[in-house]
Design an enzyme around this catalytic site. Structure first.
Site, PDB file in Angstrom:
ATOM      1  NE  ARG A   1       5.727  -8.247  74.699  1.00 16.97           N
ATOM      2  CZ  ARG A   1       5.161  -8.658  75.801  1.00 16.97           C
ATOM      3  NH1 ARG A   1       3.955  -9.159  75.751  1.00 16.97           N
ATOM      4  NH2 ARG A   1       5.785  -8.543  76.952  1.00 16.97           N
TER       5      ARG A   1
ATOM      6  CB  SER B   1      15.118  -8.242  80.458  1.00 20.00           C
ATOM      7  OG  SER B   1      14.023  -7.533  79.944  1.00 20.00           O
TER       8      SER B   1
ATOM      9  CG  ASP C   1      12.864  -7.567  82.702  1.00 19.23           C
ATOM     10  OD1 ASP C   1      12.715  -8.772  82.436  1.00 19.23           O
ATOM     11  OD2 ASP C   1      13.701  -7.152  83.533  1.00 19.23           O
TER      12      ASP C   1
HETATM   13  C1  G6P Z   1       6.975  -9.585  80.360  1.00 19.21           C
HETATM   14  C2  G6P Z   1       7.736  -8.287  80.186  1.00 19.21           C
HETATM   15  C3  G6P Z   1       9.162  -8.549  79.795  1.00 19.21           C
HETATM   16  C4  G6P Z   1       9.767  -9.497  80.800  1.00 19.21           C
HETATM   17  C5  G6P Z   1       8.969 -10.742  80.845  1.00 19.21           C
HETATM   18  C6  G6P Z   1       9.510 -11.661  81.874  1.00 19.21           C
HETATM   19  O1  G6P Z   1       6.753 -10.166  79.184  1.00 19.21           O
HETATM   20  O2  G6P Z   1       7.123  -7.506  79.197  1.00 19.21           O
HETATM   21  O3  G6P Z   1       9.882  -7.378  79.765  1.00 19.21           O
HETATM   22  O4  G6P Z   1      11.094  -9.746  80.442  1.00 19.21           O
HETATM   23  O5  G6P Z   1       7.650 -10.473  81.206  1.00 19.21           O
HETATM   24  O6  G6P Z   1       8.774 -12.820  81.866  1.00 19.21           O
HETATM   25  P1  G6P Z   1       9.121 -14.078  80.968  1.00 19.21           P
HETATM   26  O7  G6P Z   1       8.386 -15.177  81.612  1.00 19.21           O
HETATM   27  O8  G6P Z   1       8.630 -13.787  79.631  1.00 19.21           O
HETATM   28  O9  G6P Z   1      10.592 -14.270  81.056  1.00 19.21           O
HETATM   29  C1  BGC Z   2      18.474 -10.368  84.119  1.00 17.48           C
HETATM   30  C2  BGC Z   2      17.701  -9.168  84.603  1.00 17.48           C
HETATM   31  C3  BGC Z   2      16.246  -9.318  84.270  1.00 17.48           C
HETATM   32  C4  BGC Z   2      15.721 -10.632  84.769  1.00 17.48           C
HETATM   33  C5  BGC Z   2      14.287 -10.848  84.457  1.00 17.48           C
HETATM   34  C6  BGC Z   2      17.823 -11.641  84.612  1.00 17.48           C
HETATM   35  O1  BGC Z   2      18.455 -12.742  84.070  1.00 17.48           O
HETATM   36  O2  BGC Z   2      19.778 -10.320  84.577  1.00 17.48           O
HETATM   37  O3  BGC Z   2      18.208  -8.029  84.045  1.00 17.48           O
HETATM   38  O4  BGC Z   2      15.561  -8.268  84.868  1.00 17.48           O
HETATM   39  O5  BGC Z   2      16.462 -11.695  84.230  1.00 17.48           O
HETATM   40  O6  BGC Z   2      14.059 -10.875  83.106  1.00 17.48           O
END
Ligand code: G6P
Ligand code: BGC
Ligand code: BGC
Length: 924
Positions: free
Chosen positions: A549, A610, A664
Site C-alpha cells: 500500500r 516488513s 510492520d
Molecule cells: C497490515 C499492516 C502491514 C502488515 C500486515 C500483515 O496490513 O499494515 O504492515 O505487514 O498487516 O498482515 P498480512 O496478513 O497482510 O500479512
Molecule cells: C518478517 C518480519 C515481519 C513479519 C510480519 C516476517 O516474515 O521477517 O519482519 O514483521 O513477517 O509481516
C-alpha cells in the site's frame, strides 16, 4: 375391565351384562359377538386419518417441534449410508430387546464380496423375569456373561473383536457408540438405565465380567439392523420394518430435513419409534375397551399405545381379554372362565399364530386351547379363530397404515410422487402370522398406491445388518485413531508452552546481548511511542504483507486521516531483481501521487518494510534475509532505504524524502500507541509473524546509552532456526519447509503464519487420504497442487456459524469428493493446526510481556499489544486462543490486545512525524 362391561350394540359404554346363567338367545349372541369383533374393524377412512395424523407427527418431530408427549420420536441413527458391500471381518452382535424375554448373541463374518455369505453362528439366552425388571446393572452383567459364554467356544484367540450392540428401545443417539435410553418398552423395566448411555453400561459390565476380547463400537436399533442387513444385491433397502414383541420402522431421510442434525447433504437413517404414536390420544377413535384394559395392566400405562395394538407381546393378551370377556358373557366356552383365561400373559404370539392358522384345523385349535387349561367346545373354535383374526388383522392394517405414512414421508422428502423401493422386514409377527404379511402388502397398496414396494424379509433378524453398521463404525473408529495419532503432535499442553516461553526468553536475552541467537532482537531506533503532538502530512509505504500500500497520512489535532491505495507486487517482481522491485515501488508511489494530486511534492516518507533489517538508524536498514515468499536479488545485505532512494533517483522529476524505515510490527505498535499510550508491544500474525516491544536501552548491546527505552524488532519468525525450539516438528511441517523458498529458515513463522498453515493442513489431508481416512482413500489430484488449500479456508471452516454444509461447499469447490464425515475430519485438522499456531504465538507474547514486567521490576504489569495481520483478524478463534495462552503463561500481566485499524502505514507516518518533530526540536 370388569365382567359387566359392554358386549353388544352400544358395547362401547353400553351397560349390557350377560352372565353364563343367562346366556343370550343364539341369534343375539352371534350379533353380540359380531358387534364385539366389529370393534376391531378399522375403516379405510379411519386408516387414512391415522396415516395423515402419523405423517403429520413425523414431520413435526423432524422439525424438532415435539410436544411434551411426542407422538413419534424420529431419532437420527448415525447411519449415513446403506452398506457398500465392501465391509469385511468377524463381528460379534449382541441383540437385546428385539425378541422380548431373550437375548441373542451372534458371530457374523462379512466377506466383503457381494453374494458370498458365511452363515452367522448364534445363540439365544432366556432372560429371567427378575432380570428384566431388576437393577440395570444386573441386566448388563447378565448380557456380558452370555457374551462370555458364547465366545468360549469360538476362535477368538487373542483378538479384540468389534461388537455391535443391537439395542431395540427408543434412544437418543449422539454417536455410533453413544446412545441414551429414553424409556423402556416391551416388558423391560430395569432401574437406573433410562437417561443413561447404554454403551457405557455395557462396557462397564464387560469390564466387571472380565470380558476383554470385545470392543463395543456401535449401538444400533433393530429396525436399522434389519434395513442394513438387506443384501445390497437386492437393491438398496431404504426402510427397515420390525414387528416382533414390539414394532417400529426406520428409513433413510434427507439429512437436511432433520432439524436435530446440522447437515444438509446426503441421507441419514431415522428410527421413527412409531410405537408411541397415539400416546397423545391420536388413536382414540380406534381403541377398544380391551386396548385400554391391556394398557392399564401393562408395565407402561399410557405409553406405546400404537405398539400395544400391533406388537407380538400384546396380540396374545388382547385375544385373551376378548376371549375372557366373551366367556364371561356366556358367548364362549359355555361361560366358563378358568384361571388361565383370566390371568395375564396366558396367550402368547405363538398361540395366536397357531389358533388363527387356517391350516391348523379344529383339532389343533382345541389342543392349543386345552393346553391353556380351557375346555372349548367345537363351536368355540370358529369364534376363537375369528377373535384372533380380528386382533391380528387390525394389527396388520394399522402397521401397514404406519408404513404408508413413512412412504408418504419419503415421497415428500424425495419430492417424488412415484416411489420404487425395498422394505426390509424382520420380527416373528411378520414371520409367524402369514395373513399379517399379505394384509400388510394389500393395505400399503391401498393407502400408498403410487409406491411400488418390495418386501425383503431379513434372513437373520438384522444380525448381519448390525454387523455391517459395526463394520462401518469399526472403520470410523479406526479412522478416529489414525486421526488422533496424526494430530497428537499438534496438541500442545501447558507444560510444553511454558518451555517454549522459557526458550524464547533465553533467546531474547542472548539476542539482546548480541550473542548467537535465533532471535536477532534488532534495535529500531524508535525511542518513544507517539505523544499526540505530532502534526503534518506524510507519505507511507507498507510492503511485506498481503498487500503493498501507498498511503497519504495527515496527522492533525483532530486525529489522523489516511488515504491509501493498494498495489499488487507480482510474484515475478517479488522474486525478480532488487532493481525491478524498487522501480515497481516507485512506479506505485508516482501513480499514487498523481491520483492524489501530490505530484512534485516532496512529503516526508515512512517506509514499512516488513522483513528482517539491521537498522543503523531510523532511515538505514540493512536487509538481512528475505522472508514470506520474497526473494528479489541484490537486496540482502543492502540498505533498503538506499535501494529506494536509488530507484527514486532513477525516476525523473520525483522527489521523496525518505525519513524512516520501520518494521510492520513497529508500525503497528506506533499506530495503536497513538490510540492507547500503554501500547508497547507490536504483533503481526499475517502472511508472516513477528513482534516488537519497548526494551530498556541498557539491555540492548550495541546501541549507546543506557537510559530510556528503544523498540526492539524481535524477528521471532526465525525463532528455533538454531534448533533450540522444543516444539515437535511434524513431517508435515518438514514438507512445508522443504517446499518453501527458504528451507531451514523462519521455523517459528512456519508453525504460525498465514503463508504456511494452509499448506500444513493440505499435507495432513494428503496423509489422511493415503491412510484411507479421508475421501474413501481415493487419490485426489487437486489436493496435490501447492497452496490450493488457502489459510483463509481455515478461518472459514472453523467458523462456528458455518454449518457443516458450508464446510462441504468450500471443500467441494476444491473438487474434493467428500462425505459428511470427511468434512468433520477436515474441520478437526484445521482446528488442530490453527490452535497450535495460536498457542505458540501466545507463548511468544507471554515471554515478551513478562520480560517487560521484569525489566521494570513490577509485580503486576498492564500493557497493550497492538496487533495486525489477516490471520489474527479473520480467524474466528485465533485471537481468543492467543489471549487464553498469555493469561495462562503470564498471569501477572494484564494484557489488552488492540487490533490496528489502519495498518502499520499510519505507524510509519507517526514514526516519521516523531522523527521530524525531534529533528525540528534539534534544529531550534
Ligand atoms: C497490515 C499492516 C502491514 C502488515 C500486515 C500483515 O496490513 O499494515 O504492515 O505487514 O498487516 O498482515 P498480512 O496478513 O497482510 O500479512
Ligand atoms: C518478517 C518480519 C515481519 C513479519 C510480519 C516476517 O516474515 O521477517 O519482519 O514483521 O513477517 O509481516
Ligand atoms: C422399541 C423400538 C424397537 C421396536 C421393535 C419398540 O418397543 O421402542 O426401538 O425398534 O420395539 O423391536
Amino acid at each position: 375391565m370388569d365382567s359387566s362391561g359392554p358386549v353388544g350394540p352400544g358395547c362401547r359404554g353400553g351397560a349390557l351384562s350377560a352372565r353364563p346363567e343367562c346366556s343370550p338367545h343364539p341369534s343375539d349372541s352371534t350379533q353380540l359377538v359380531q358387534e364385539c369383533l366389529k370393534q376391531f374393524e378399522v375403516t379405510e377412512a379411519q386408516l387414512r386419518q391415522i396415516q395423515a395424523s402419523l405423517l403429520g407427527s413425523m414431520e413435526q418431530a423432524l422439525l424438532g417441534q415435539n410436544g411434551p408427549a411426542p407422538a413419534v420420536r424420529m431419532l437420527p441413527a448415525y447411519v449415513g449410508s446403506t452398506p457398500h458391500g465392501t465391509e469385511q471381518g468377524d463381528f460379534v452382535v449382541l441383540e437385546l430387546g428385539a425378541t422380548g424375554a431373550s437375548l441373542r448373541v451372534l458371530w457374523v463374518t462379512l466377506t466383503g464380496t457381494e453374494g458370498s455369505r458365511v452363515e452367522p453362528r448364534s445363540r439365544e439366552f432366556v432372560i429371567p423375569p427378575d432380570v428384566m425388571l431388576g437393577p440395570g446393572q444386573q441386566l448388563f452383567d447378565f448380557a456380558a456373561r452370555c457374551l462370555a459364554e458364547f465366545l468360549e467356544a469360538l476362535p477368538v484367540h487373542s483378538r479384540t473383536l468389534p461388537l455391535g450392540f443391537n439395542f431395540s428401545f427408543p434412544c437418543h443417539q449422539t454417536g455410533l457408540d453413544q446412545s441414551t435410553l429414553i424409556s423402556w418398552t416391551k416388558g423391560f423395566k430395569c432401574s437406573d438405565v433410562e437417561g443413561q448411555d447404554v454403551v457405557r453400561l455395557l462396557r462397564e459390565a464387560l469390564k466387571r465380567q472380565g470380558v476383554t476380547s470385545l470392543s463395543v463400537v456401535a449401538v444400533v436399533n433393530d429396525t436399522v439392523g434389519t434395513m442394513m442387513g438387506c443384501d445390497p444385491g437386492l437393491g438398496p433397502c431404504e426402510v427397515g420394518l420390525v414387528v416382533d414383541t414390539g414394532t417400529n420402522a426406520c428409513y433413510m431421510e434427507e439429512a437436511r430435513h432433520v432439524a436435530a442434525l446440522d447437515e444438509d447433504r446426503g441421507r441419514v437413517c431415522v428410527s421413527v419409534e412409531w410405537g408411541s404414536f397415539g400416546d397423545d390420544r391420536a388413536l382414540g377413535l380406534v381403541l377398544t375397551p380391551f386396548d385400554h384394559a391391556l394398557d392399564l395392566e401393562s408395565l407402561n400405562p399410557g405409553a406405546q399405545r400404537f405398539e400395544k395394538l400391533i406388537g407380538g407381546l400384546y396380540l396374545g393378551e388382547l385375544v385373551r381379554l376378548v376371549l375372557a370377556h366373551l366367556a364371561q358373557h356366556g358367548l364362549l366356552f359355555g361361560g366358563c372362565t378358568p384361571p388361565a383365561l383370566l390371568s395375564r400373559g396366558t396367550l402368547g404370539l405363538e398361540h395366536v399364530a397357531e389358533l388363527q392358522d387356517p391350516s391348523a384345523g379344529t383339532a389343533r385349535v382345541l389342543t392349543v386351547l386345552q393346553s391353556l387349561g380351557l375346555s372349548p367346545g367345537a363351536s368355540d373354535v370358529g369364534l376363537v379363530q375369528s377373535v384372533c383374526m380380528a386382533v391380528s388383522t387390525r394389527a396388520a392394517r394399522l402397521c401397514a397404515t404406519a408404513l404408508a405414512a413413512v412412504l408418504g414421508r419419503l415421497q415428500h422428502s424425495r419430492e417424488q410422487q412415484a416411489l420404487q423401493l425395498s422394505v426390509a422386514t424382520g420380527g416373528r409377527v411378520l414371520a409367524r402370522l402369514p395373513r399379517f404379511r399379505s394384509l400388510l402388502q394389500e393395505t400399503v397398496m391401498l393407502l400408498a398406491p403410487e409406491c411400488s414396494v418390495t418386501f425383503i424379509p431379513s434372513e437373520d433378524g438384522g444380525g448381519r445388518g448390525v454387523a455391517v453398521v459395526t463394520a462401518v463404525a469399526a472403520r470410523l473408529a479406526a479412522h478416529r485413531c489414525l486421526l488422533e495419532e496424526t494430530l497428537a503432535p499438534f496438541r500442545l499442553d501447558q507444560e510444553q508452552l511454558v518451555v517454549v516461553q522459557a526458550q524464547m526468553r533465553e533467546a531474547m536475552a542472548q539476542g539482546l546481548r548480541g550473542e548467537a541467537s535465533s532471535l536477532r532482537m534488532l534495535p529500531t531506533y524508535v525511542r518513544a511511542t507517539p505523544d499526540g503532538s505530532e502534526r503534518g502530512d506524510f507519505l507511507a509505504l507498507d510492503l511485506g504483507g498481503t498487500h503493498f500500500r501507498v498511503l497519504l497520512v495527515r496527522v492533525a489535532a483532530g486525529g489522523v486521516q489516511i488515504t491509501s491505495q493498494v498495489y499488487a507486487i507480482p510474484e515475478q517482481v517479488a522474486q525478480g531483481t532488487g532493481r525491478q522491485l524498487f522501480d515497481h515501488i516507485v512506479d506505485c508511489i508516482v501513480d499514487f501521487q498523481q491520483r492524489q494530486g501530490l505530484s512534485g511534492q516532496s512529503l516526508p516518507l515512512g517506509f514499512t518494510f516488513s522483513f528482517p533489517c539491521r537498522q543503523l538508524g531510523l532511515d538505514q536498514g540493512i536487509l538481512l534475509t528475505w522472508t514470506k515468499g520474497f526473494n528479489a536479488s541484490d537486496c540482502e545485505g543492502q540498505d533498503v532505504v538506499t535501494l529506494l532512494r536509488e530507484a527514486i533517483g532513477r525516476r525523473q522529476a520525483v522527489e521523496l524524502n525518505v525519513v524512516a524505515i520501520v518494521n510492520d510490527t513497529v508500525g503497528t505498535m506506533m499506530s495503536c500507541g497513538y490510540e492507547d499510550h500503554r501500547c508497547e508491544v507490536g504483533l503481526i500474525v499475517g502472511t508472516g509473524t513477528n513482534a516488537c516491544y519497548m526494551e530498556e536501552l541498557q539491555n540492548v548491546a550495541g546501541v549507546p546509552g543506557d537510559s530510556g527505552r528503544m523498540c526492539i524488532n524481535m524477528e521471532w519468525g526465525a525463532f528455533g532456526d538454531d534448533g533450540r525450539l522444543s516444539v515437535p516438528s511434524t513431517c508435515f511441517d518438514a514438507s512445508v519447509d522443504r517446499a518453501s523458498i527458504n528451507p531451514g529458515k523462519q521455523r517459528f513463522e512456519k508453525l504460525i503464519s498465514g503463508m504456511y498453515l494452509g499448506e500444513i493442513v493440505r499435507h495432513i489431508l494428503l496423509h489422511l487420504n493415503s491412510l484411507g481416512v479421508l475421501f474413501r482413500g481415493q487419490q485426489t489430484q487437486r489436493l496435490q497442487s501447492r497452496d490450493i488449500f488457502k489459510t483463509k479456508f481455515l478461518s472459514e471452516i472453523e467458523s462456528d456459524s458455518l454449518a457443516l454444509r458450508q464446510v462441504r461447499a468450500i471443500l467441494e469447490d476444491l473438487g474434493l469428493p467428500l462425505t459428511s464425515d470427511d468434512a468433520l475430519v477436515v474441520r478437526e485438522v484445521c482446528q488442530a493446526v490453527s490452535r497450535r499456531a495460536a498457542q505458540l504465538c501466545g507463548a511468544g507474547v507471554a515471554a515478551v510481556v513478562e520480560k517487560i514486567r521484569e525489566n521494570r521490576g513490577l509485580e503486576e504489569l498492564a500493557v497493550t499489544v497492538g496487533v495486525d495481520g489477516t490471520l489474527y483478524k479473520l480467524h474466528p478463534h485465533f485471537s481468543s486462543l492467543v489471549a487464553d495462552t498469555v493469561r495462562a503463561l503470564a498471569p501477572r500481566c494484564a494484557v489488552t490486545f488492540l487490533q490496528s485499524e489502519d495498518g502499520s502505514g499510519k505507524g510509519a507516518a507517526l514514526v516519521t512525524a516523531v522523527a521530524c518533530r525531534l529533528a525540528q526540536m534539534a534544529r531550534v
